[in-house]
Motif scaffolding. Structure first.
Motif, mmCIF file in Angstrom:
data_model
loop_
_atom_site.group_PDB
_atom_site.id
_atom_site.type_symbol
_atom_site.label_atom_id
_atom_site.label_comp_id
_atom_site.label_asym_id
_atom_site.label_seq_id
_atom_site.Cartn_x
_atom_site.Cartn_y
_atom_site.Cartn_z
ATOM 1 N N ASP A 93 0.806 -1.217 0.000
ATOM 2 C CA ASP A 93 0.000 0.000 0.000
ATOM 3 C C ASP A 93 0.843 1.273 0.000
ATOM 4 O OD1 ASP A 93 -2.198 -1.643 -0.009
ATOM 5 O OD2 ASP A 93 -2.696 -1.329 2.095
ATOM 6 N N CYS A 94 1.744 1.401 0.965
ATOM 7 C CA CYS A 94 2.514 2.657 1.103
ATOM 8 C C CYS A 94 3.907 2.562 0.498
ATOM 9 C CB CYS A 94 2.601 3.077 2.570
ATOM 10 S SG CYS A 94 3.663 2.014 3.584
ATOM 11 N N PRO A 114 0.730 -0.513 10.108
ATOM 12 C CA PRO A 114 -0.323 0.500 9.982
ATOM 13 C C PRO A 114 -1.225 0.280 8.761
ATOM 14 C CG PRO A 114 1.780 1.540 10.444
ATOM 15 C CD PRO A 114 2.062 0.099 10.171
ATOM 16 N N CYS A 115 -0.637 -0.085 7.628
ATOM 17 C CA CYS A 115 -1.446 -0.317 6.425
ATOM 18 C C CYS A 115 -2.315 -1.557 6.577
ATOM 19 C CB CYS A 115 -0.555 -0.423 5.190
ATOM 20 S SG CYS A 115 0.175 1.169 4.687
ATOM 21 N N GLN A 116 -1.811 -2.588 7.249
ATOM 22 C CA GLN A 116 -2.602 -3.796 7.480
ATOM 23 C C GLN A 116 -3.788 -3.482 8.383
ATOM 24 O OE1 GLN A 116 -2.243 -6.765 5.961
ATOM 25 N NE2 GLN A 116 -4.112 -7.479 6.952
ATOM 26 N N ALA A 117 -3.562 -2.677 9.415
ATOM 27 C CA ALA A 117 -4.658 -2.292 10.305
ATOM 28 C C ALA A 117 -5.718 -1.507 9.536
ATOM 29 C CB ALA A 117 -4.122 -1.479 11.477
ATOM 30 N N ARG A 121 -9.636 -2.642 8.823
ATOM 31 C CA ARG A 121 -10.787 -1.806 9.173
ATOM 32 C C ARG A 121 -11.698 -1.607 7.967
ATOM 33 N NH1 ARG A 121 -6.937 0.935 12.063
ATOM 34 N NH2 ARG A 121 -6.635 2.467 10.416
ATOM 35 N N LYS A 122 -11.105 -1.387 6.800
ATOM 36 C CA LYS A 122 -11.901 -1.140 5.587
ATOM 37 C C LYS A 122 -12.596 -2.398 5.089
ATOM 38 C CE LYS A 122 -8.983 2.593 3.927
ATOM 39 N NZ LYS A 122 -7.930 2.962 2.952
#
Length: 131
Positions: A93-94, A114-117, A121-122
Motif C-alpha cells: 500500500d505505502c 499501519p497499512c494492514q490495520a 478496518r476497511k
C-alpha cells in the motif's frame, strides 16, 4: 530503503519452508481417515455422533479450519516466490519497508502494520447485532 540481508532472507526462507511443511502435514492429516490410507476426505461426523445439527457444526468447523490452513499455505507459497524479488518486504500500500520483526512474525505479510490495520478496518465483515 534498507534491504534485507542475505542472512535475514535465508532465515525467512527457512521459516516459510518449515511452516509450509507443517501446514501440508496438518491438511493431509485432517483429510485422512484412520485405517484408510488411499482415500482423502473429511471426517464423517454423522457416523460418530447421531445428531445432524452437531455433525453439521463439526463439519463446518473442520471446513473452516482447512480453509484457514489453505489460505495460510497459499500466502506462504506466494511469499516464497516473492522472497528473492525486489518487492518482498515492501508494503503493497505505502511502498515503505516492512520491518524485519513483522516479517519474522508473519513472513507472508504484504503490508506494514499501519497499512494492514487500515486494510482490516476497511474490509472488516459487518457485525451482526446480538439478540
Amino acid at each position: 530503503m534498507r534491504y534485507l540481508t542475505i542472512e535475514q532472507r535465508d532465515a525467512l526462507a527457512a521459516q516459510i519452508a518449515s511452516r509450509a511443511h507443517a501446514l501440508r502435514a496438518e491438511i493431509a492429516a485432517a483429510l485422512k481417515q484412520p485405517g484408510d490410507s488411499d482415500t482423502i476426505h473429511l471426517a464423517n461426523h454423522l457416523a460418530e455422533i447421531d445428531d445432524d445439527a452437531v455433525a453439521d457444526l463439526e463439519t463446518a468447523l473442520d471446513i473452516a479450519a482447512l480453509e484457514r490452513s489453505l489460505a495460510e499455505l497459499a500466502g506462504l507459497d506466494a511469499a516464497s516466490v516473492r522472497l528473492h524479488g525486489p518487492d518482498y518486504g515492501v508494503c503493497a500500500d505505502c511502498e515503505e519497508e516492512i520491518p524485519f520483526r513483522r516479517l519474522t512474525a508473519n513472513p507472508a505479510a504484504v503490508r506494514c502494520t499501519p497499512c494492514q490495520a487500515s486494510y482490516e478496518r476497511k474490509h472488516a465483515a459487518p457485525h451482526s447485532a446480538s439478540i
